[in-house]
Motif scaffolding. Structure first.
Motif, PDB file in Angstrom:
ATOM      1  N   THR A 256     -16.956  20.226 -42.398  1.00 22.12           N
ATOM      2  CA  THR A 256     -15.788  20.533 -41.586  1.00 22.12           C
ATOM      3  C   THR A 256     -15.953  19.921 -40.215  1.00 22.12           C
ATOM      4  OG1 THR A 256     -16.765  22.578 -40.733  1.00 22.12           O
ATOM      5  CG2 THR A 256     -15.562  22.709 -42.836  1.00 22.12           C
ATOM      6  N   TRP A 257     -14.845  19.838 -39.476  1.00 19.72           N
ATOM      7  CA  TRP A 257     -14.926  19.275 -38.126  1.00 19.72           C
ATOM      8  C   TRP A 257     -15.802  20.147 -37.241  1.00 19.72           C
ATOM      9  CZ3 TRP A 257     -13.560  21.993 -33.816  1.00 19.72           C
ATOM     10  CH2 TRP A 257     -12.811  23.167 -34.014  1.00 19.72           C
ATOM     11  N   TRP A 258     -15.768  21.459 -37.476  1.00 17.68           N
ATOM     12  CA  TRP A 258     -16.605  22.339 -36.651  1.00 17.68           C
ATOM     13  C   TRP A 258     -18.089  22.107 -36.930  1.00 17.68           C
ATOM     14  CZ3 TRP A 258     -17.034  24.866 -32.446  1.00 17.68           C
ATOM     15  CH2 TRP A 258     -18.016  25.841 -32.289  1.00 17.68           C
ATOM     16  N   ALA A 259     -18.429  21.901 -38.220  1.00 20.00           N
ATOM     17  CA  ALA A 259     -19.821  21.636 -38.571  1.00 20.00           C
ATOM     18  C   ALA A 259     -20.289  20.317 -37.970  1.00 20.00           C
ATOM     19  CB  ALA A 259     -19.989  21.609 -40.091  1.00 20.00           C
ATOM     20  N   ARG A 260     -19.415  19.299 -38.016  1.00 19.96           N
ATOM     21  CA  ARG A 260     -19.789  18.014 -37.427  1.00 19.96           C
ATOM     22  C   ARG A 260     -19.957  18.134 -35.915  1.00 19.96           C
ATOM     23  NH1 ARG A 260     -15.933  16.009 -41.184  1.00 19.96           N
ATOM     24  NH2 ARG A 260     -14.360  15.748 -39.563  1.00 19.96           N
ATOM     25  N   LEU A 261     -19.052  18.888 -35.258  1.00 21.28           N
ATOM     26  CA  LEU A 261     -19.160  19.076 -33.814  1.00 21.28           C
ATOM     27  C   LEU A 261     -20.434  19.831 -33.458  1.00 21.28           C
ATOM     28  CD1 LEU A 261     -17.871  18.844 -31.002  1.00 21.28           C
ATOM     29  CD2 LEU A 261     -16.679  20.991 -31.454  1.00 21.28           C
ATOM     30  N   ARG A 262     -20.718  20.885 -34.225  1.00 21.03           N
ATOM     31  CA  ARG A 262     -21.921  21.678 -33.960  1.00 21.03           C
ATOM     32  C   ARG A 262     -23.182  20.837 -34.174  1.00 21.03           C
ATOM     33  NH1 ARG A 262     -22.503  26.496 -37.929  1.00 21.03           N
ATOM     34  NH2 ARG A 262     -22.999  24.711 -39.272  1.00 21.03           N
ATOM     35  N   ASN A 263     -23.206  20.056 -35.254  1.00 24.15           N
ATOM     36  CA  ASN A 263     -24.367  19.216 -35.514  1.00 24.15           C
ATOM     37  C   ASN A 263     -24.524  18.144 -34.453  1.00 24.15           C
ATOM     38  OD1 ASN A 263     -25.045  20.616 -37.836  1.00 24.15           O
ATOM     39  ND2 ASN A 263     -23.888  19.263 -39.189  1.00 24.15           N
ATOM     40  N   ALA A 264     -23.383  17.583 -33.992  1.00 23.41           N
ATOM     41  CA  ALA A 264     -23.453  16.565 -32.947  1.00 23.41           C
ATOM     42  C   ALA A 264     -23.995  17.157 -31.647  1.00 23.41           C
ATOM     43  CB  ALA A 264     -22.067  15.959 -32.717  1.00 23.41           C
ATOM     44  N   ALA A 265     -23.537  18.372 -31.304  1.00 24.07           N
ATOM     45  CA  ALA A 265     -24.038  19.022 -30.091  1.00 24.07           C
ATOM     46  C   ALA A 265     -25.523  19.325 -30.211  1.00 24.07           C
ATOM     47  CB  ALA A 265     -23.254  20.311 -29.831  1.00 24.07           C
ATOM     48  N   SER A 266     -25.944  19.807 -31.377  1.00 26.61           N
ATOM     49  CA  SER A 266     -27.364  20.098 -31.584  1.00 26.61           C
ATOM     50  C   SER A 266     -28.189  18.821 -31.506  1.00 26.61           C
ATOM     51  CB  SER A 266     -27.571  20.774 -32.946  1.00 26.61           C
ATOM     52  OG  SER A 266     -26.932  22.024 -32.992  1.00 26.61           O
ATOM     53  N   ALA A 267     -27.654  17.746 -32.092  1.00 24.63           N
ATOM     54  CA  ALA A 267     -28.377  16.474 -32.052  1.00 24.63           C
ATOM     55  C   ALA A 267     -28.495  15.955 -30.624  1.00 24.63           C
ATOM     56  CB  ALA A 267     -27.669  15.443 -32.932  1.00 24.63           C
ATOM     57  N   MET A 268     -27.425  16.097 -29.841  1.00 23.67           N
ATOM     58  CA  MET A 268     -27.459  15.630 -28.459  1.00 23.67           C
ATOM     59  C   MET A 268     -28.487  16.409 -27.646  1.00 23.67           C
ATOM     60  SD  MET A 268     -24.558  15.875 -25.542  1.00 23.67           S
ATOM     61  CE  MET A 268     -24.909  17.624 -25.449  1.00 23.67           C
ATOM     62  N   ILE A 269     -28.477  17.734 -27.804  1.00 19.57           N
ATOM     63  CA  ILE A 269     -29.452  18.556 -27.074  1.00 19.57           C
ATOM     64  C   ILE A 269     -30.864  18.209 -27.519  1.00 19.57           C
ATOM     65  CG2 ILE A 269     -30.293  20.921 -26.766  1.00 19.57           C
ATOM     66  CD1 ILE A 269     -27.383  21.838 -26.861  1.00 19.57           C
ATOM     67  N   ALA A 270     -31.042  17.982 -28.824  1.00 18.19           N
ATOM     68  CA  ALA A 270     -32.366  17.640 -29.326  1.00 18.19           C
ATOM     69  C   ALA A 270     -32.856  16.320 -28.740  1.00 18.19           C
ATOM     70  CB  ALA A 270     -32.339  17.562 -30.854  1.00 18.19           C
TER      71      ALA A 270
END
Length: 639
Positions: free
Chosen positions: A262-276
């Protein structure tokens, strides 16, 4: 022939339950096509190097790492099953191709929840890809429940290796594969992992499997997970490039995987990846940032009590030592972030240097020169010293910019023109594009916060306290700094700076709780240093070294910070100098009054926030289960 044998001890790359390769849901690994090995169902996401050697390959989707030992064994650590479809989102790799690693060294991290949410298996597979050539046998320990870094197997193989397999031209292999799967008309998309081309076919029945299996260079063909997988081994990168050259770039995709999220899952994963990425890029300099922060705090205290003059040579040299790491942070992060993201470290270091070029910094600090035009484009110059987010964005974009430049610049000109063109493009994107955007957002936020403060200091304190450190991460806090400076210059005091001071104490209190609670020695040592730095007014070591890494710590700290800001607003705590946190207490002594009501308000708000942040994180925000490494065998700390 030399028939001498050599033994290789292999450690568990993750903690979890060992299982035989034959039992996993991947026919290529289960069938032994990639070599002898074992699998572990992980219980934590930290992945360690199973052997000592040289990193020979890191998958573009970060789901696999190859290591070659000094004795020539080739080890593949594969993170999850069919996780190539996740496009690297749940993974962060902490090494790069060419790095030397020691057994037990952190190799990568996996977001187990994200993998599970994507309905993939997180099984970590370790294989010796040249076990057949080395006539190797694998002897596993009897223990099935494993701790990461514990010995799990011994591989015994010959010193001599089989002759290398004949090379197969990728273009010559790509064309018959495409023809045998039914041509481009039968292809919906194609991706690849470390060993396989993964075709998404419209009709798998059209594929001539026997023909493909007979092709020189093809190891096997497997149909699994809705994919038609052609196993070609280590030449997969070249074969994939040739396939895409012939099919067209529009086929370089995984249609099923994209729809699965879902778009929310992609957004959440992108945010987590950026923070990581941000935390991983900061980790090599966290120690010196913490030390520099403590030194800056000591200097602030010495100058606050008039022990040391800001005009003295002693202060000048010590301040340069304390401030240099922060000033040149974009240059340092250009190197570290580029290594994590796969862009050119030297080019990104140059981009960082451009961002803090003295004349640009000087021009950005003067209202008369901060607004310029570049080729007719209005541009607001911004000071990027001590910034984090812009250079991380540049490192991410650098991968795509360099790739595009290599497509259009001839090979014999690349060594000269690719680096300078990449530096030019990335610098302009940040300075002309991202900088003004951040400026507009930060100014809008600053105006809104000032309006809220005029309406209700308590509400303003709650909002600033809760979100200021988030603004710091994205560089949006710069809009508040001119307001603070203007208040101090014209009024001699700043209520807003008192609230900003609270956020530093909250982050320090949070990392202090981690230091008090964790049983991991390295994390405890880092947390103590980060806490001292935060209490001296420098929160970067706490933010990027600990709190953001364990996201719940940052969230709970922000809640405590919001409550502390609310208390500061209610008490109308004032600040009289560009200083704060615990070390900056002289800035809260009212001139001409001394230790009066304002200083008492400072003590209540700041030490109250310290207690809130430390207590909240200690009881609700952190446990060693969040730390992806095995707890050392030591006695627990006494209460």
């Amino acid at each position: 022939m030399n028939t001498q044998f050599v033994n290789l001890t292999i450690s568990a790359p993750v903690s979890g339950q060992r299982q035989a390769l034959a039992t996993i849901d991947d026919p290529v690994f289960a069938g032994g096509m990639m070599g002898a090995g074992f699998a572990i169902t992980p219980v934590s996401g930290q992945v360690y190097a199973p052997v000592t050697g040289k990193v020979t390959m890191v998958a573009g989707t970060r789901h696999a790492v190859g290591i070659q030992t000094p004795d020539g064994f080739e080890i593949l650590v594969h993170l999850g099953i069919d996780t190539v479809e996740l496009q690297g989102q749940p993974f962060q790799v902490q090494v790069a191709t060419g790095d030397q690693v020691q057994a037990g060294q952190p190799l990568a991290t996996m977001d187990l929840k994200a993998i599970t949410a994507a309905k993939k298996a997180a099984t970590v597979i370790t294989v010796i890809t040249n076990s057949v050539a080395r006539h190797a046998q694998l002897f596993l320990t009897e223990k099935r429940t494993l701790e990461a870094q514990a010995p799990v197997a011994v591989c015994c193989g010959r010193l001599n290796t089989a002759p290398p397999a004949a090379d197969h031209a990728p273009a010559d292999l790509a064309a018959p594969i495409i023809a045998a799967i039914g041509g481009a008309a039968n292809v919906r998309g194609v991706i690849h992992c470390m060993t396989r081309l993964r075709f998404y076919l419209k009709d798998a029945q059209q594929a001539q499997t026997a023909t493909i299996q007979a092709l020189p260079g093809v190891i096997n063909v497997v149909q699994a997970g809705g994919q038609y997988q052609v196993v070609v081994g280590q030449i997969v990168d070249s074969v994939y490039d040739a396939v895409i050259d012939q099919l067209g770039s529009q086929y370089a995709r995984a249609p099923q995987a994209v729809r699965a999220q879902t778009w929310w899952a992609r957004l959440r994963n992108a945010a987590s990846a950026m923070i990581a990425v941000m935390t991983a890029a900061m980790m090599p300099v966290i120690g010196i940032l913490a030390g520099s922060g403590i030194l800056k705090g000591i200097l602030a205290a010495l100058t606050g009590f008039d022990v040391l003059s800001v005009h003295s040579g002693t202060y000048l040299l010590l301040n340069a030592i304390a401030d240099a790491t922060f000033y040149f942070l974009p240059v340092i992060l250009g190197v570290t972030a580029a290594k994590k993201l796969g862009s050119n470290p030297i080019v990104l270091a140059i981009v960082g240097a451009i961002l803090i070029y003295p004349q640009l910094v000087s021009a950005a600090g003067r209202s008369a020169t901060a607004y310029v035009t570049f080729l007719g484009i209005p541009t607001h110059l911004v000071s990027y010293t001590s910034s984090v987010f812009p250079i991380i964005v540049a490192a991410w974009l650098g991968v795509y910019v360099e790739r595009a430049l290599k497509r259009v610049i001839p090979l014999y000109l690349r060594s000269v023109f690719v680096p300078i063109c990449e530096a030019l493009i990335l610098s302009l994107i940040i300075i002309v594009g991202l900088g003004p955007l951040i400026t507009m957002l930060s100014q809008a936020l600053a105006s809104w916060i000032l309006a809220v403060y005029n309406f209700s200091p308590a509400l303003s304190g709650f909002l600033i306290g809760g979100f200021y450190q988030v603004m710091v991460i994205f560089g949006l806090h710069w809009g508040l700094i001119p307001i603070v400076i203007n208040d101090l210059a014209t009024n001699g005091h700043s209520y807003i700076n008192a609230i900003l001071s609270i956020t530093m104490v909250a982050q320090g209190g949070a990392v202090l709780a981690v230091a008090l609670k964790t049983r991991h020695q390295r994390l405890r040592e880092l947390s103590w240093a980060a806490a001292l730095s935060a209490f001296c007014g420098i929160t970067e070591p706490a933010l990027y070294g600990v709190n953001l890494k364990y996201k719940r710590v940052f969230v709970v700290a922000s809640i405590a910070s919001a409550l502390g800001g609310l208390l500061t607003g209610v008490l109308r705590v004032d600040n009289y100098a560009m200083s704060g946190a615990l070390i900056g207490f002289p800035a809260f002594i009212t001139p001409g009054v001394g230790l009066g009501p304002n200083f008492i308000g400072y003590l209540i708000s700041h030490y109250g926030t310290l207690l809130l942040a430390t207590g909240f994180v200690y009881w609700f925000g952190f446990s060693d289960r969040l730390v992806d490494e095995p707890v050392p065998n030591r006695q627990p700390l006494k209460a």
